[in-house]
Write an enzyme that holds these catalytic residues in place. Structure first.
Site, PDB file in Angstrom:
ATOM      1  N   LYS A 273      -1.644  -9.251   2.788  1.00  0.00           N
ATOM      2  CA  LYS A 273      -0.883  -8.815   3.978  1.00  0.00           C
ATOM      3  C   LYS A 273      -1.765  -7.851   4.761  1.00  0.00           C
ATOM      4  CE  LYS A 273       2.964  -6.038   3.773  1.00  0.00           C
ATOM      5  NZ  LYS A 273       2.512  -4.817   4.482  1.00  0.00           N
TER       6      LYS A 273
ATOM      7  N   ASP B 261       0.829  -1.214   0.000  1.00  0.00           N
ATOM      8  CA  ASP B 261       0.000   0.000   0.000  1.00  0.00           C
ATOM      9  C   ASP B 261       0.862   1.262   0.000  1.00  0.00           C
ATOM     10  OD1 ASP B 261       0.812  -0.149   2.619  1.00  0.00           O
ATOM     11  OD2 ASP B 261      -1.192   0.084   3.488  1.00  0.00           O
ATOM     12  N   SER B 262       2.190   1.083  -0.035  1.00  0.00           N
ATOM     13  CA  SER B 262       3.082   2.221  -0.314  1.00  0.00           C
ATOM     14  C   SER B 262       2.742   2.793  -1.702  1.00  0.00           C
ATOM     15  CB  SER B 262       4.555   1.792  -0.255  1.00  0.00           C
ATOM     16  OG  SER B 262       4.755   0.629  -1.015  1.00  0.00           O
TER      17      SER B 262
ATOM     18  N   GLU C 211       9.024  -4.318  10.326  1.00  0.00           N
ATOM     19  CA  GLU C 211       9.436  -3.025   9.764  1.00  0.00           C
ATOM     20  C   GLU C 211      10.010  -2.107  10.838  1.00  0.00           C
ATOM     21  OE1 GLU C 211       6.743  -1.156   7.007  1.00  0.00           O
ATOM     22  OE2 GLU C 211       7.865   0.728   7.023  1.00  0.00           O
TER      23      GLU C 211
ATOM     24  N   GLU D 114      -1.750  -5.388   8.528  1.00  0.00           N
ATOM     25  CA  GLU D 114      -0.871  -4.793   9.549  1.00  0.00           C
ATOM     26  C   GLU D 114      -1.450  -5.026  10.941  1.00  0.00           C
ATOM     27  OE1 GLU D 114       0.002  -0.676   8.804  1.00  0.00           O
ATOM     28  OE2 GLU D 114       0.787  -1.085   6.799  1.00  0.00           O
TER      29      GLU D 114
ATOM     30  N   ASP E 114      -1.355  -6.024  -0.201  1.00  0.00           N
ATOM     31  CA  ASP E 114      -1.705  -5.332   1.050  1.00  0.00           C
ATOM     32  C   ASP E 114      -3.182  -4.987   1.059  1.00  0.00           C
ATOM     33  OD1 ASP E 114       0.328  -4.928   2.894  1.00  0.00           O
ATOM     34  OD2 ASP E 114       1.132  -3.164   1.870  1.00  0.00           O
TER      35      ASP E 114
END
Ligand code: KIV
Length: 256
Positions: free
Chosen positions: A113, A44-45, A182, A115, A83
């Site tokens: 993915k 999602d960057s 991270e 978070e 993501d």
């Protein structure tokens, strides 16, 4: 896809490192796949680096699906992981199932993915895994929590370390097949890596993880700003500027 989640766990046992990078389009995905990258993350960057948003928070599931489809069209061998964007899975395991299900059905990706960790995310992982959806976890600095924690390194205090370690263990117990670590200290990432039987994939977490991931635009020197832990292997901003300058000159002086 010849790389599968169970293969990644086997590689951890065999001491084989995992090479992971991000992609958001067909061309880059194809190049990374043919170069032998093991895991391609539609991170999602995308929101900040390719779409120009200030944070990852505004990214929608529709935008993610659009890019994930393009990536999957370019990949033959790598495992593609997508993501789930902010607030497309945090509401409930049901919401997560709906979003992750769309990713797998509509894009052809091999996993998602999410978070965060204990306890809500672990319950969500259980729900997804029960439905046959492979899940990669992500702890330490979690950019979707930027409004709470900023982009600071995590795991600096004992209490923070205890929390992150229990999140990682909870995610493993819930059935996650790998975990991104991270922006945490290298010694702490090494401790987590030694306590888990699933692979850890580090970004800004030292070299003792089972694999590494970078944002491809950072690695290639294409981003306008990189995080402090990114390693830049090429300067494509400069290469592109030179090529465009040369083209512009030739158009203007009528030699092309
Ligand atoms: O969004 C992203 O690119 C990520 C990183 C782990 C590379 O989550």
């Amino acid at each position: 896809m010849s790389v599968t989640p169970p293969k990644l766990s086997q590689w951890k046992q065999q001491g084989k490192r995992i090479v992971a990078l991000t992609a958001w389009d067909y061309a880059i995905a194809q190049i990374l796949d043919r170069a032998g990258v093991d895991v391609i993350l539609v991170g999602d960057s995308l929101a900040m680096v390719a779409l120009g948003y200030d944070t990852t928070l505004p990214l929608t599931l529709e935008e993610t699906l659009h890019h994930a489809k393009a990536v999957c069209r370019g990949v033959k061998d790598a495992l593609v992981v997508v993501d789930l964007p902010f607030l497309t899975y945090q509401e409930s395991p049901q919401q997560a199932l709906h979003s992750a299900g769309r990713v797998l059905k509509e894009t052809g990706a091999g996993g998602v993915k999410i978070e965060g960790g204990y306890p809500e995310m672990a319950q969500t992982v259980v729900r997804l895994v029960r439905a046959g959806i492979p899940v990669m976890g992500h702890v330490g600095l979690t950019p979707q929590s930027v409004r709470q924690v900023g982009y600071r390194q995590q795991g600096k205090t004992e209490a923070d370390r205890d929390r992150i370690l229990s999140e990682a263990i909870a995610l493993e117990c819930a059935g996650a097949f790998a975990i991104v670590l991270e922006h945490i200290p290298a010694d702490f990432a090494a401790t987590i890596t030694s306590k888990l039987s699933i692979p850890t994939i580090g970004i800004g977490a030292g070299s003792h993880c089972d694999g590494q991931i970078l944002v491809t635009h950072d690695l290639l020197g294409l981003s306008d700003k990189q995080p402090p832990f990114a390693k830049v292997y090429a300067n494509l901003r400069q290469t592109i500027t030179q090529a465009v300058d040369e083209y512009s000159r030739e158009v203007r002086d009528r030699s092309f």
